[in-house]
Design a protein around this motif. Structure first.
Motif, PDB file in Angstrom:
ATOM      1  N   ASP A  96       0.811  -1.220   0.000  1.00  0.00           N
ATOM      2  CA  ASP A  96       0.000   0.000   0.000  1.00  0.00           C
ATOM      3  C   ASP A  96       0.848   1.275   0.000  1.00  0.00           C
ATOM      4  OD1 ASP A  96       0.968  -0.537   2.503  1.00  0.00           O
ATOM      5  OD2 ASP A  96      -0.917  -0.187   3.565  1.00  0.00           O
ATOM      6  N   LYS A  97       2.098   1.156  -0.390  1.00  0.00           N
ATOM      7  CA  LYS A  97       3.011   2.297  -0.357  1.00  0.00           C
ATOM      8  C   LYS A  97       2.504   3.452  -1.218  1.00  0.00           C
ATOM      9  CE  LYS A  97       7.178   4.432  -1.493  1.00  0.00           C
ATOM     10  NZ  LYS A  97       7.468   5.379  -2.578  1.00  0.00           N
ATOM     11  N   LEU A  98       2.259   3.214  -2.479  1.00  0.00           N
ATOM     12  CA  LEU A  98       1.839   4.292  -3.377  1.00  0.00           C
ATOM     13  C   LEU A  98       0.465   4.852  -2.995  1.00  0.00           C
ATOM     14  CD1 LEU A  98       2.968   3.037  -6.908  1.00  0.00           C
ATOM     15  CD2 LEU A  98       4.081   4.721  -5.436  1.00  0.00           C
ATOM     16  N   GLU A  99      -0.444   3.987  -2.628  1.00  0.00           N
ATOM     17  CA  GLU A  99      -1.803   4.432  -2.281  1.00  0.00           C
ATOM     18  C   GLU A  99      -1.789   5.409  -1.113  1.00  0.00           C
ATOM     19  OE1 GLU A  99      -6.129   2.534  -0.918  1.00  0.00           O
ATOM     20  OE2 GLU A  99      -4.418   1.225  -1.315  1.00  0.00           O
ATOM     21  N   LYS A 100      -1.069   5.067  -0.069  1.00  0.00           N
ATOM     22  CA  LYS A 100      -1.040   5.925   1.114  1.00  0.00           C
ATOM     23  C   LYS A 100      -0.313   7.234   0.853  1.00  0.00           C
ATOM     24  CE  LYS A 100      -1.625   2.372   4.647  1.00  0.00           C
ATOM     25  NZ  LYS A 100      -1.055   1.698   5.834  1.00  0.00           N
ATOM     26  N   GLN A 101       0.783   7.181   0.110  1.00  0.00           N
ATOM     27  CA  GLN A 101       1.534   8.405  -0.139  1.00  0.00           C
ATOM     28  C   GLN A 101       0.796   9.340  -1.094  1.00  0.00           C
ATOM     29  OE1 GLN A 101       5.418   6.593  -1.265  1.00  0.00           O
ATOM     30  NE2 GLN A 101       6.231   7.829   0.406  1.00  0.00           N
ATOM     31  N   LEU A 102       0.138   8.791  -2.086  1.00  0.00           N
ATOM     32  CA  LEU A 102      -0.585   9.639  -3.030  1.00  0.00           C
ATOM     33  C   LEU A 102      -1.701  10.398  -2.328  1.00  0.00           C
ATOM     34  CD1 LEU A 102      -0.915  10.557  -5.959  1.00  0.00           C
ATOM     35  CD2 LEU A 102      -2.493   8.642  -6.297  1.00  0.00           C
ATOM     36  N   LYS A 103      -2.395   9.764  -1.408  1.00  0.00           N
ATOM     37  CA  LYS A 103      -3.455  10.457  -0.671  1.00  0.00           C
ATOM     38  C   LYS A 103      -2.889  11.634   0.117  1.00  0.00           C
ATOM     39  CE  LYS A 103      -7.406   9.733   2.393  1.00  0.00           C
ATOM     40  NZ  LYS A 103      -7.249  11.083   2.991  1.00  0.00           N
ATOM     41  N   ILE A 104      -1.752  11.428   0.776  1.00  0.00           N
ATOM     42  CA  ILE A 104      -1.131  12.515   1.528  1.00  0.00           C
ATOM     43  C   ILE A 104      -0.714  13.636   0.590  1.00  0.00           C
ATOM     44  CG2 ILE A 104       0.873  13.134   2.947  1.00  0.00           C
ATOM     45  CD1 ILE A 104       0.771  10.252   4.048  1.00  0.00           C
ATOM     46  N   MET A 105      -0.148  13.268  -0.549  1.00  0.00           N
ATOM     47  CA  MET A 105       0.298  14.271  -1.521  1.00  0.00           C
ATOM     48  C   MET A 105      -0.874  15.096  -2.035  1.00  0.00           C
ATOM     49  SD  MET A 105       2.966  15.511  -3.233  1.00  0.00           S
ATOM     50  CE  MET A 105       4.291  14.319  -3.486  1.00  0.00           C
ATOM     51  N   GLU A 106      -1.951  14.451  -2.420  1.00  0.00           N
ATOM     52  CA  GLU A 106      -3.056  15.167  -3.048  1.00  0.00           C
ATOM     53  C   GLU A 106      -3.921  15.894  -2.024  1.00  0.00           C
ATOM     54  OE1 GLU A 106      -4.920  12.387  -5.806  1.00  0.00           O
ATOM     55  OE2 GLU A 106      -3.454  13.059  -7.301  1.00  0.00           O
ATOM     56  N   ASP A 107      -3.854  15.519  -0.765  1.00  0.00           N
ATOM     57  CA  ASP A 107      -4.558  16.247   0.283  1.00  0.00           C
ATOM     58  C   ASP A 107      -3.727  17.399   0.832  1.00  0.00           C
ATOM     59  OD1 ASP A 107      -6.698  14.554   0.052  1.00  0.00           O
ATOM     60  OD2 ASP A 107      -6.223  13.347   1.825  1.00  0.00           O
ATOM     61  N   GLY A 108      -2.467  17.469   0.437  1.00  0.00           N
ATOM     62  CA  GLY A 108      -1.545  18.452   0.983  1.00  0.00           C
ATOM     63  C   GLY A 108      -1.601  19.791   0.265  1.00  0.00           C
ATOM     64  N   PRO A 109      -0.830  20.771   0.737  1.00  0.00           N
ATOM     65  CA  PRO A 109      -0.802  22.098   0.121  1.00  0.00           C
ATOM     66  C   PRO A 109      -0.112  22.074  -1.235  1.00  0.00           C
ATOM     67  CG  PRO A 109       0.877  21.918   1.831  1.00  0.00           C
ATOM     68  CD  PRO A 109       0.056  20.666   1.905  1.00  0.00           C
ATOM     69  N   ASP A 110      -0.289  23.150  -1.987  1.00  0.00           N
ATOM     70  CA  ASP A 110       0.283  23.216  -3.334  1.00  0.00           C
ATOM     71  C   ASP A 110       1.807  23.134  -3.325  1.00  0.00           C
ATOM     72  OD1 ASP A 110      -2.232  23.414  -4.406  1.00  0.00           O
ATOM     73  OD2 ASP A 110      -2.192  25.616  -4.575  1.00  0.00           O
ATOM     74  N   ASN A 111       2.430  23.635  -2.266  1.00  0.00           N
ATOM     75  CA  ASN A 111       3.892  23.633  -2.234  1.00  0.00           C
ATOM     76  C   ASN A 111       4.481  22.380  -1.589  1.00  0.00           C
ATOM     77  OD1 ASN A 111       3.105  24.260   0.384  1.00  0.00           O
ATOM     78  ND2 ASN A 111       4.837  25.642   0.741  1.00  0.00           N
ATOM     79  N   LEU A 112       3.645  21.341  -1.428  1.00  0.00           N
ATOM     80  CA  LEU A 112       4.153  20.056  -0.955  1.00  0.00           C
ATOM     81  C   LEU A 112       4.843  19.368  -2.122  1.00  0.00           C
ATOM     82  CD1 LEU A 112       4.418  17.791   1.136  1.00  0.00           C
ATOM     83  CD2 LEU A 112       2.119  17.005   0.472  1.00  0.00           C
ATOM     84  N   GLY A 113       6.139  19.093  -1.966  1.00  0.00           N
ATOM     85  CA  GLY A 113       6.898  18.538  -3.084  1.00  0.00           C
ATOM     86  C   GLY A 113       7.255  17.080  -2.952  1.00  0.00           C
ATOM     87  N   CYS A 114       7.344  16.581  -1.717  1.00  0.00           N
ATOM     88  CA  CYS A 114       7.803  15.205  -1.511  1.00  0.00           C
ATOM     89  C   CYS A 114       7.086  14.596  -0.319  1.00  0.00           C
ATOM     90  CB  CYS A 114       9.316  15.175  -1.284  1.00  0.00           C
ATOM     91  SG  CYS A 114       9.984  13.545  -0.853  1.00  0.00           S
ATOM     92  N   VAL A 115       6.642  13.362  -0.484  1.00  0.00           N
ATOM     93  CA  VAL A 115       6.117  12.561   0.624  1.00  0.00           C
ATOM     94  C   VAL A 115       7.014  11.338   0.743  1.00  0.00           C
ATOM     95  CG1 VAL A 115       4.190  11.201   1.498  1.00  0.00           C
ATOM     96  CG2 VAL A 115       3.746  13.331   0.250  1.00  0.00           C
ATOM     97  N   TYR A 116       7.597  11.156   1.918  1.00  0.00           N
ATOM     98  CA  TYR A 116       8.417   9.972   2.149  1.00  0.00           C
ATOM     99  C   TYR A 116       7.750   9.115   3.223  1.00  0.00           C
ATOM    100  CZ  TYR A 116      10.446  12.519   6.204  1.00  0.00           C
ATOM    101  OH  TYR A 116      10.642  13.200   7.380  1.00  0.00           O
ATOM    102  N   SER A 117       8.384   8.041   3.602  1.00  0.00           N
ATOM    103  CA  SER A 117       7.741   7.128   4.548  1.00  0.00           C
ATOM    104  C   SER A 117       8.768   6.538   5.494  1.00  0.00           C
ATOM    105  CB  SER A 117       7.031   5.990   3.805  1.00  0.00           C
ATOM    106  OG  SER A 117       7.963   5.032   3.343  1.00  0.00           O
ATOM    107  N   GLY A 118       8.254   5.786   6.475  1.00  0.00           N
ATOM    108  CA  GLY A 118       9.127   4.999   7.315  1.00  0.00           C
ATOM    109  C   GLY A 118       9.758   3.886   6.502  1.00  0.00           C
ATOM    110  N   CYS A 119      10.744   3.222   7.114  1.00  0.00           N
ATOM    111  CA  CYS A 119      11.531   2.257   6.354  1.00  0.00           C
ATOM    112  C   CYS A 119      11.988   1.115   7.259  1.00  0.00           C
ATOM    113  CB  CYS A 119      12.742   2.979   5.756  1.00  0.00           C
ATOM    114  SG  CYS A 119      13.802   1.961   4.732  1.00  0.00           S
ATOM    115  N   LEU A 120      11.921  -0.101   6.745  1.00  0.00           N
ATOM    116  CA  LEU A 120      12.469  -1.268   7.422  1.00  0.00           C
ATOM    117  C   LEU A 120      13.823  -1.585   6.809  1.00  0.00           C
ATOM    118  CD1 LEU A 120       9.287  -3.559   7.396  1.00  0.00           C
ATOM    119  CD2 LEU A 120      10.119  -2.171   9.311  1.00  0.00           C
ATOM    120  N   THR A 121      14.867  -1.557   7.602  1.00  0.00           N
ATOM    121  CA  THR A 121      16.187  -1.948   7.118  1.00  0.00           C
ATOM    122  C   THR A 121      16.368  -3.436   7.385  1.00  0.00           C
ATOM    123  OG1 THR A 121      17.134   0.234   7.527  1.00  0.00           O
ATOM    124  CG2 THR A 121      18.673  -1.596   7.337  1.00  0.00           C
ATOM    125  N   THR A 122      16.695  -4.180   6.336  1.00  0.00           N
ATOM    126  CA  THR A 122      16.824  -5.628   6.452  1.00  0.00           C
ATOM    127  C   THR A 122      18.245  -6.076   6.144  1.00  0.00           C
ATOM    128  OG1 THR A 122      16.347  -6.221   4.143  1.00  0.00           O
ATOM    129  CG2 THR A 122      14.452  -5.786   5.591  1.00  0.00           C
TER     130      THR A 122
END
Length: 307
Positions: A96-122
């Motif tokens: 669900d990586k793209l789905e969750k990030q796209l929602k944050i991006m499109e709900d955000g302000p016009d000057n929102l340029g990047c949405v990143y996420s948490g990360c599991l290091t393996t």
């Protein structure tokens, strides 16, 4: 036209690439194109790519090896989406990586340029979770970014317009070209994050962070390129000099490491780590590495380079 362009640069990692591609094709969000750029692999990477029949997959093959920054630039130039998501060929996404990030991006302000996420290091097998990173910084993050690069490239979703305004990846930087890009974007745009881990970042023996000369060169060029920014943030400048000093010592250039620790102390004398690293560097390369490895065993903080 796909809304998101997913980019995977690859070079001689067919088995890992197969996992990366499958993690993209398994996304719950489906409106994307997947651009895989083969940077002149000399193994069976083309055979692996031919095994995928998904119409969203586009393959670009370079006739010569151009390096990661150039490959990413080629992908941006050939992308059609409004948004771009980068994935390294040894990393994987959760479904669900793209789905969750796209929602944050499109709900955000016009000057929102990047949405990143948490990360599991393996570890090398991709299963054992060594550490988990949870994002902390959002909105205007330039000052925090100058202190350290807390954004893993494979966790990002970016507006293509931001990359176009900031400029493409700097092909003259052999390591940290992504960090340089985040700094330039952060000068004009805001950042946000999905708080949970949505990416698996793999550490393995071929990781570039083991190439000390390349990492040293890259960090040096970033400090020089953004000299005016680091001049206003002495703590951040000192932090990077600390890392450079450690890298010099790990590569056997302990004398250069000692000089670099001294520069770091002069820039920002309030960090106890500087004095500790200077003291053990004075004991010689072998002792420095032995003590650093002992510390990393009991106080694990980083995977490859311990401060």
């Amino acid at each position: 036209m796909a809304r998101i362009s997913v980019v995977i640069p690859t070079y001689n990692r067919p088995e890992l690439l197969n996992n990366s591609i499958n993690s993209v094709l398994s996304q719950t969000y489906r409106d994307f194109e997947l651009i895989v750029i083969d940077d002149c692999s000399s193994d069976n990477t083309p055979d692996v790519l031919e095994g995928f029949q998904d119409e969203r997959l586009r393959v670009i093959r370079n006739s010569s090896n151009k390096g990661i920054a150039a490959v990413r630039n080629i992908s941006v130039s050939n992308s059609q989406g409004k948004y771009i998501a980068f994935l390294d060929d040894d990393d994987e996404w959760l479904p669900d990586k793209l789905e969750k990030q796209l929602k944050i991006m499109e709900d955000g302000p016009d000057n929102l340029g990047c949405v990143y996420s948490g990360c599991l290091t393996t570890g090398p097998d991709g299963n054992e979770v060594v550490s988990t990173s949870i994002p902390r910084y959002k909105n205007k993050v330039l000052n925090e970014l100058l202190l350290e690069n807390f954004i893993t490239t494979s966790t990002t979703l970016l507006k293509k317009s931001c990359i176009e305004k900031a400029g493409l990846f700097d092909e003259d930087i052999p390591y940290g070209e992504d960090y340089d890009m985040w700094i330039r974007i952060a000068e004009d745009f805001e950042f946000d994050f999905a708080p949970e881990p949505l990416t698996k970042y793999r550490i393995h023996p071929n990781s570039i962070t083991k190439n000390y000369a390349k990492v040293i060169n890259g960090i040096g060029k970033i400090l020089s390129k953004h000299r005016s920014l680091f001049a206003r943030n002495k703590r951040a400048y000192s932090n990077h000099l600390l890392l450079l000093g450690v890298l010099y010592c790990y590569s056997g250039k302990t004398g250069e490491g000692i000089k670099t620790f001294m520069r770091a102390i002069k820039a920002y004398p309030f960090d106890a780590r500087l004095y500790y690293n200077l003291a053990i560097a004075l004991l010689g390369t072998e002792t420095f590495i032995r003590l650093k490895e002992a510390k990393s065993h009991y106080f694990p903080k980083r995977i490859t380079v311990f401060l």
